[in-house]
Write a protein that holds these residues in place. Structure first.
Motif, PDB file in Angstrom:
ATOM      1  N   PRO A 195      41.630 111.053  -7.092  1.00 27.37           N
ATOM      2  CA  PRO A 195      42.248 110.038  -7.952  1.00 27.37           C
ATOM      3  C   PRO A 195      43.484 110.587  -8.661  1.00 27.37           C
ATOM      4  O   PRO A 195      43.545 111.770  -9.014  1.00 27.37           O
ATOM      5  CB  PRO A 195      41.127 109.701  -8.940  1.00 27.37           C
ATOM      6  N   ASP A 196      44.466 109.713  -8.894  1.00 26.12           N
ATOM      7  CA  ASP A 196      45.751 110.137  -9.452  1.00 26.12           C
ATOM      8  C   ASP A 196      45.606 110.879 -10.775  1.00 26.12           C
ATOM      9  O   ASP A 196      46.331 111.851 -11.029  1.00 26.12           O
ATOM     10  CB  ASP A 196      46.659 108.918  -9.637  1.00 26.12           C
ATOM     11  N   SER A 197      44.670 110.431 -11.614  1.00 27.87           N
ATOM     12  CA  SER A 197      44.515 111.075 -12.921  1.00 27.87           C
ATOM     13  C   SER A 197      44.083 112.529 -12.779  1.00 27.87           C
ATOM     14  O   SER A 197      44.505 113.396 -13.556  1.00 27.87           O
ATOM     15  CB  SER A 197      43.493 110.312 -13.778  1.00 27.87           C
TER      16      SER A 197
ATOM     17  N   VAL B 167      27.329 112.805  -9.963  1.00 31.91           N
ATOM     18  CA  VAL B 167      27.050 111.962  -8.800  1.00 31.91           C
ATOM     19  C   VAL B 167      25.701 111.241  -8.879  1.00 31.91           C
ATOM     20  O   VAL B 167      25.420 110.375  -8.055  1.00 31.91           O
ATOM     21  CB  VAL B 167      27.073 112.801  -7.505  1.00 31.91           C
ATOM     22  N   THR B 168      24.877 111.578  -9.866  1.00 26.91           N
ATOM     23  CA  THR B 168      23.475 111.158  -9.853  1.00 26.91           C
ATOM     24  C   THR B 168      23.299 109.648  -9.838  1.00 26.91           C
ATOM     25  O   THR B 168      22.656 109.075  -8.945  1.00 26.91           O
ATOM     26  CB  THR B 168      22.729 111.761 -11.058  1.00 26.91           C
TER      27      THR B 168
ATOM     28  N   THR C  94      32.909 105.299  -6.496  1.00 26.77           N
ATOM     29  CA  THR C  94      33.467 104.495  -7.586  1.00 26.77           C
ATOM     30  C   THR C  94      34.550 105.340  -8.240  1.00 26.77           C
ATOM     31  O   THR C  94      34.458 106.580  -8.254  1.00 26.77           O
ATOM     32  CB  THR C  94      32.421 104.103  -8.650  1.00 26.77           C
ATOM     33  N   LEU C  95      35.553 104.696  -8.773  1.00 29.43           N
ATOM     34  CA  LEU C  95      36.664 105.429  -9.375  1.00 29.43           C
ATOM     35  C   LEU C  95      36.179 106.306 -10.520  1.00 29.43           C
ATOM     36  O   LEU C  95      36.569 107.476 -10.629  1.00 29.43           O
ATOM     37  CB  LEU C  95      37.741 104.460  -9.871  1.00 29.43           C
ATOM     38  N   GLU C  96      35.297 105.737 -11.365  1.00 30.36           N
ATOM     39  CA  GLU C  96      34.837 106.501 -12.522  1.00 30.36           C
ATOM     40  C   GLU C  96      34.121 107.783 -12.108  1.00 30.36           C
ATOM     41  O   GLU C  96      34.312 108.841 -12.706  1.00 30.36           O
ATOM     42  CB  GLU C  96      33.885 105.648 -13.387  1.00 30.36           C
TER      43      GLU C  96
ATOM     44  N   GLY D 184      36.143 115.047 -10.217  1.00 30.30           N
ATOM     45  CA  GLY D 184      37.390 115.798 -10.233  1.00 30.30           C
ATOM     46  C   GLY D 184      37.547 116.620 -11.494  1.00 30.30           C
ATOM     47  O   GLY D 184      38.008 117.774 -11.451  1.00 30.30           O
ATOM     48  N   ARG D 185      37.160 116.047 -12.630  1.00 28.45           N
ATOM     49  CA  ARG D 185      37.248 116.794 -13.890  1.00 28.45           C
ATOM     50  C   ARG D 185      36.313 117.998 -13.890  1.00 28.45           C
ATOM     51  O   ARG D 185      36.642 119.055 -14.440  1.00 28.45           O
ATOM     52  CB  ARG D 185      36.938 115.868 -15.069  1.00 28.45           C
TER      53      ARG D 185
END
Length: 317
Positions: free
Chosen positions: A11-13, A101-102, A289-291, A297-298
């Motif tokens: 994702p871009d963020s 991911v849970t 999902t994006l979230e 990623g974080r």
């Protein structure tokens, strides 16, 4: 700044944050890394973010003593595509992204349970075909999920999240098989034998980690033990289920159906499987999902930042 290779677009963020933290290079492809890309990555970068399909095997590490790369910060919780022992032997640490991911994976399991039991994929194809003749009392009768018995294979974070949804959301009795004794905070009973679990449940959900220990854990014998109306759901790793045996069981209508988000030779899905109406096939949507992908990623960035700061890794494997 440390030089880091990101093996897939994120994702871009996440990419924006990574570009501020590291000398980041994005491998802007969706396909897994090739062996030559993995070898050059180990030689040219201080750390790599691999993901599913990037098979860092012992052979990939074999030509190195101590490669420049000192961390594989995996994007995803499953790490069966990385030979962790070989990485460690060559001075390379490995991290993953558990926790994030849970819930998304458990939600996908529930999607497959309902789609398979209620024949949702088959029904949608019927409507899209233009051949639906309208409602009638015996149209596409499926399995009523509420109040049934579910069997969970692997009672880790994801297995427990699925079990909670089944028990509290659908009033299901929960049985489970786990390699070690497990105590959970909701009504559930551990069964000592996988064969006995398969024979006792209406829905069998595979939620165990991948790897050599669980390869073909769900084999022809386990499938033969299932009741004729029972459904199999796999949101774990594709090779935990013996795909050829599952196809035979589905073709012979020996089980009620199956719901799959993963495949033994992913992304290859056999023609024989794709032709069957009694199986629901999703394209590995487990955490899509994006979230969730932003949270994963974080976690990757947190692992990378800790590594380069000389601090304990948040999620070591």
């Amino acid at each position: 700044m440390p030089k880091v290779l990101i093996s897939r677009r994120l994702p871009d963020s996440v990419l924006e944050a990574a570009s501020k933290m590291f000398d980041m290079e994005l491998r802007d492809k969706t396909a897994p890394m090739t062996p030559s890309e993995m070898r050059s990555g180990l030689a040219l970068y201080d750390a790599i973010m691999p993901s599913l399909g990037d098979r860092f095997s012992a052979e990939i590490f074999a030509e190195f003593g101590r490669p420049r790369c000192k961390l594989l910060a995996n994007f995803g919780v499953g790490i069966n595509h990385i030979d962790v022992d070989a990485a460690r032997a060559h001075g390379v640490k490995v991290t993953n992204t558990p926790g994030a991911v849970t819930d998304a994976t458990a939600d996908t399991a529930m999607t497959l349970i309902l789609m398979s039991a209620r024949r949702a994929g088959e029904g949608e194809r019927l409507v899209r075909s233009g051949k639906w003749e309208g409602w009638h009392p015996t149209q596409m009768l499926g399995l009523h999920v509420t109040g049934k018995t579910v069997g969970i294979v692997g009672m880790g974070r994801i297995g427990q999240a699925i079990a909670r949804r089944c028990h509290f959301g659908f009033g299901m009795e929960v049985l489970f098989f786990n390699r070690s004794p497990k105590t959970v905070e909701f009504p559930a009973r551990q069964v000592d034998s996988l064969h006995d679990l398969a024979a006792a449940v209406d829905i069998l959900v595979v939620a165990t980690p991948g790897g050599a220990e669980t390869h073909h854990l769900i084999n022809a014998d386990v499938l033969a033990a299932m009741q004729p109306h029972a459904h199999l759901v796999n949101i774990a790793r594709g090779d935990v289920v013996e795909e050829a045996a599952l196809i035979t069981a589905l073709e012979g209508r020996r089980i009620g159906g199956a719901g799959l988000d993963v495949y033994e030779f992913e992304p290859q899905v056999p023609d024989a499987l794709r032709k069957l109406d009694n199986v629901t096939l999703l394209p590995h949507l487990g955490t899509s999902t994006l979230e969730v992908r932003e949270a994963m990623g974080r976690m990757v960035l947190d692992n990378l930042a800790a590594h380069f700061a000389g601090k304990p890794l948040p999620n070591p494997v």
